[in-house]
Design a protein around this motif. Structure first.
Motif, PDB file in Angstrom:
ATOM      1  N   TYR A  78     -36.577   5.327 -70.782  1.00 34.54           N
ATOM      2  CA  TYR A  78     -36.230   4.343 -69.753  1.00 34.54           C
ATOM      3  C   TYR A  78     -36.762   2.960 -70.102  1.00 34.54           C
ATOM      4  CZ  TYR A  78     -36.512   1.867 -65.293  1.00 34.54           C
ATOM      5  OH  TYR A  78     -36.414   0.918 -64.309  1.00 34.54           O
ATOM      6  N   ALA A  79     -37.994   2.905 -70.636  1.00 32.57           N
ATOM      7  CA  ALA A  79     -38.631   1.615 -70.892  1.00 32.57           C
ATOM      8  C   ALA A  79     -37.962   0.841 -72.031  1.00 32.57           C
ATOM      9  CB  ALA A  79     -40.114   1.821 -71.199  1.00 32.57           C
ATOM     10  N   VAL A  80     -37.488   1.525 -73.063  1.00 34.86           N
ATOM     11  CA  VAL A  80     -36.898   0.825 -74.212  1.00 34.86           C
ATOM     12  C   VAL A  80     -35.411   0.543 -74.012  1.00 34.86           C
ATOM     13  CG1 VAL A  80     -38.574   1.806 -75.821  1.00 34.86           C
ATOM     14  CG2 VAL A  80     -36.407   3.007 -75.434  1.00 34.86           C
ATOM     15  N   SER A  81     -34.854   1.010 -72.901  1.00 29.03           N
ATOM     16  CA  SER A  81     -33.436   0.797 -72.609  1.00 29.03           C
ATOM     17  C   SER A  81     -33.278  -0.411 -71.690  1.00 29.03           C
ATOM     18  CB  SER A  81     -32.831   2.040 -71.945  1.00 29.03           C
ATOM     19  OG  SER A  81     -32.999   3.178 -72.772  1.00 29.03           O
ATOM     20  N   PRO A  82     -32.069  -0.979 -71.586  1.00 32.35           N
ATOM     21  CA  PRO A  82     -31.841  -2.072 -70.641  1.00 32.35           C
ATOM     22  C   PRO A  82     -32.086  -1.591 -69.211  1.00 32.35           C
ATOM     23  CG  PRO A  82     -30.034  -1.914 -72.226  1.00 32.35           C
ATOM     24  CD  PRO A  82     -30.883  -0.693 -72.408  1.00 32.35           C
ATOM     25  N   PRO A  83     -32.633  -2.419 -68.303  1.00 33.10           N
ATOM     26  CA  PRO A  83     -32.862  -3.866 -68.471  1.00 33.10           C
ATOM     27  C   PRO A  83     -34.249  -4.230 -68.991  1.00 33.10           C
ATOM     28  CG  PRO A  83     -33.228  -3.256 -66.198  1.00 33.10           C
ATOM     29  CD  PRO A  83     -32.837  -1.981 -66.906  1.00 33.10           C
ATOM     30  N   LEU A  84     -35.153  -3.259 -69.168  1.00 31.63           N
ATOM     31  CA  LEU A  84     -36.527  -3.602 -69.547  1.00 31.63           C
ATOM     32  C   LEU A  84     -36.626  -3.977 -71.027  1.00 31.63           C
ATOM     33  CD1 LEU A  84     -38.523  -0.868 -67.603  1.00 31.63           C
ATOM     34  CD2 LEU A  84     -38.278  -3.275 -67.043  1.00 31.63           C
ATOM     35  N   LEU A  85     -36.070  -3.153 -71.912  1.00 23.45           N
ATOM     36  CA  LEU A  85     -36.071  -3.406 -73.356  1.00 23.45           C
ATOM     37  C   LEU A  85     -37.485  -3.702 -73.884  1.00 23.45           C
ATOM     38  CD1 LEU A  85     -32.838  -5.604 -73.670  1.00 23.45           C
ATOM     39  CD2 LEU A  85     -33.127  -3.195 -74.306  1.00 23.45           C
ATOM     40  N   MET A  86     -38.427  -2.834 -73.536  1.00 20.49           N
ATOM     41  CA  MET A  86     -39.803  -2.982 -74.015  1.00 20.49           C
ATOM     42  C   MET A  86     -39.869  -2.717 -75.515  1.00 20.49           C
ATOM     43  SD  MET A  86     -42.412  -1.203 -71.339  1.00 20.49           S
ATOM     44  CE  MET A  86     -42.531  -1.693 -69.627  1.00 20.49           C
ATOM     45  N   GLY A  87     -40.934  -3.244 -76.137  1.00 23.23           N
ATOM     46  CA  GLY A  87     -41.196  -2.909 -77.521  1.00 23.23           C
ATOM     47  C   GLY A  87     -41.622  -1.457 -77.653  1.00 23.23           C
TER      48      GLY A  87
END
Length: 540
Positions: A330-339
């Motif tokens: 979830y974190a690396v996917s849009p809308p967050l796009l975390m490293g």
């Protein structure tokens, strides 16, 4: 409160060796449940398998953990059988750690993980049951501590494994270049973080080109051998407890043989009585709990309590498994796009919060009842999930919400287990009265005045049912959430977890209502028995 604290301390002093042994066993459980995620890519290199093939070891471990939880009750008839099972299972875990580096094929690794999963399930069932048996209505505090040691073991494992994990591709292909090596390093970090949880179905993880043939360069074997050595004191502790309880043939020939009859009969009379009753009652696997002879005479609410308690833990343990498995996705996917590195910390934050939460609830369970703790925990679970839905674009709040979520959900399993066992013990005393009044069984009074009856258990099969439901939910909800994420997108992950939290809270309200009906039922039967006893007293 001081009286309560004194009673808890007094109980712990009386059973400290049993308690510490069961806690250490769950430390072993935590180590075994957490090592697969961070080491899975190095194991892929070791077995020279594809990523799709190596993920089957996750399923193998989870499936046989469920089987072990279901059949673990077969070893609960006596203290000897329980401790013997724990001794074998903890030793098998050390053995599996030592053998894993020798598994050069994914099929052999899957078999090793199946054996480890079976041992974990048996440990989960027996250790919970034995603590409930020891402390009964005061078991909530000690169950919180027991499950704290799962988190402690799960935190130790990545620390041991991390220095030995490959930073680059651990299978060097024939046409490897410097650029491909740098690219594979980034891919390995991404995949290792993505597979850090107990994942049964990760979408889109098979797109990374990883070599399956070539020179294998990995040092992960040292990590497993170190974990095997760390775990060895656990079976040694179980063996020491068996010697202390004079359950070994060699201990009966020691210098304590002369005072065995006098001392043992005083210190363990109540315990031996309960073990004798257990051996007669046939506490067994999940299937034995469904025996018609065992459930005859119970009202419908008895089964409703089992069903609701199991359903709540099915959902909450499923949320733990799903959140730890998919929060990175979830974190690396849009809308967050975390490293990748930042998102990889989320799973560690979640498990650290669960561990700290269980440590805090050890104290809170001494001050508040299990029903209050469960109400606050499940209510907090809904609140934080709703806030995560609202602030779904905030990376900072995702970290805060993950931490609070771990704190809230940490105490649900031990509190629910203690609460359910206490209610069903309360109900079994009512059944005793009904059976005695109907003259169906021969009742007897134990050494401490407790009422018992031949051919049936005093506490039923609640532990076996709840542990099995929790293991099933942890596996099934991951499959469900994984398929939903794959088809609907990463945001559906939060929606699924929030919906599951609402369902769990609603089921808990039904559980409290059933508990209220039980209490009224007990009062009615108490009045009825008093009316029946008065004519007999007058006639005599």
């Amino acid at each position: 409160m001081k009286l309560l604290d004194e009673r808890i301390c007094s109980l712990f002093k009386r059973h400290w060796q049993h308690t510490l042994t069961y806690w250490s066993v769950f430390f072993s459980f935590g180590m075994c449940i957490a090592f697969l995620g961070p080491t899975i890519l190095d194991l892929r290199c070791q077995t020279q398998s594809t990523l799709q093939q190596i993920t089957w070891v996750f399923f193998s471990q989870q499936l046989f953990l469920l089987v072990g939880s279901s059949v673990g009750g077969l070893f609960k008839k006596t203290l000897l059988s329980s401790l013997s099972a724990l001794l074998c299972c903890t030793f098998v875990i050390s053995l599996v750690f030592a053998v894993i580096p020798l598994c050069n094929h994914v099929a052999l690794l899957s078999v090793a993980m199946a054996i480890a999963g079976q041992s974990m399930g048996v440990i989960d069932n027996i250790a919970n049951r034995q603590l409930v048996k020891l402390y009964q209505k005061d078991s909530a505090t000690f169950l919180q501590a027991l499950h704290f040691f799962i988190g402690l073991g799960a935190l130790v494992t990545p620390l041991v494994a991390d220095p030995f994990l490959a930073e680059d591709s651990c299978v060097l292909g024939v046409n490897s270049t410097a650029n491909s090596s740098s690219s594979s390093t980034s891919d390995l970090e991404h995949l290792r973080s993505r597979m850090a949880g107990q994942v049964a179905a990760l979408p889109n993880i098979f797109q990374y080109p990883l070599h399956t043939e070539g020179l294998v360069i990995t040092r992960v074997a040292y990590a497993f051998w170190i974990m095997a050595l760390i775990n060895l004191p656990v079976p040694a502790a179980v063996l020491t407890l068996m010697y202390h309880e004079r359950l070994l043939s060699c201990s009966s020939k020691s210098q304590h043989l002369l005072d065995k009859n006098s001392q043992t009969s005083k210190s363990h009379s109540g315990e031996s009585e309960s073990h004798t009753v257990d051996s007669e009652e046939g506490h067994g696997s999940l299937f034995c709990c469904c025996d018609a002879a065992r459930v005859r005479g119970h009202p419908a609410t008895f089964f409703i309590i089992h069903a609701l308690g199991g359903a709540i833990l099915f959902i909450t343990d499923g949320i733990i498994g799903s959140y730890s498995g998919f929060v990175y996705t979830y974190a690396v996917s849009p809308p967050l796009l975390m490293g990748h590195k930042t998102a990889g910390c989320l799973d560690s934050v979640f498990w650290a919060a669960i561990t700290l939460g269980r440590l805090a609830f050890i104290y809170l369970s001494c001050k508040f009842t299990a029903s209050i703790l469960l109400t606050v925990s499940l209510g907090g679970l809904i609140l934080v999930q709703c806030l995560l839905l609202i602030f779904y674009t905030s990376s900072v709040f995702l970290f805060i919400g993950t931490c609070v979520l771990g704190l809230c959900i940490s105490s649900v399993f031990p509190s629910m287990l203690a609460f359910t066992e206490d209610i069903l013990d309360y109900k079994d005393r009512i059944k005793d009265l009904r059976l005695r009044m109907s003259g169906c069984v021969l009742a007897h009074v134990g050494p401490k005045g407790q009422i018992g009856s031949k051919g049936r258990g005093r506490k039923g099969c609640a532990t076996t049912v709840l542990v099995t439901c929790a293991s099933t939910g942890e596996m099934a909800l991951q499959l469900l959430v994984g398929s939903v994420i794959n088809s609907q997108g990463s945001y559906s992950f939060l929606v699924c977890c929030t919906g599951a939290s609402f369902i769990a809270f609603f089921l808990f309200l039904l559980f409290l209502y059933t508990h209220h009906r039980h209490r009224n039922f007990h009062k009615d039967w108490s009045k009825y028995t008093e009316m029946e006893e008065k004519p007999k007293t007058g006639g005599s």
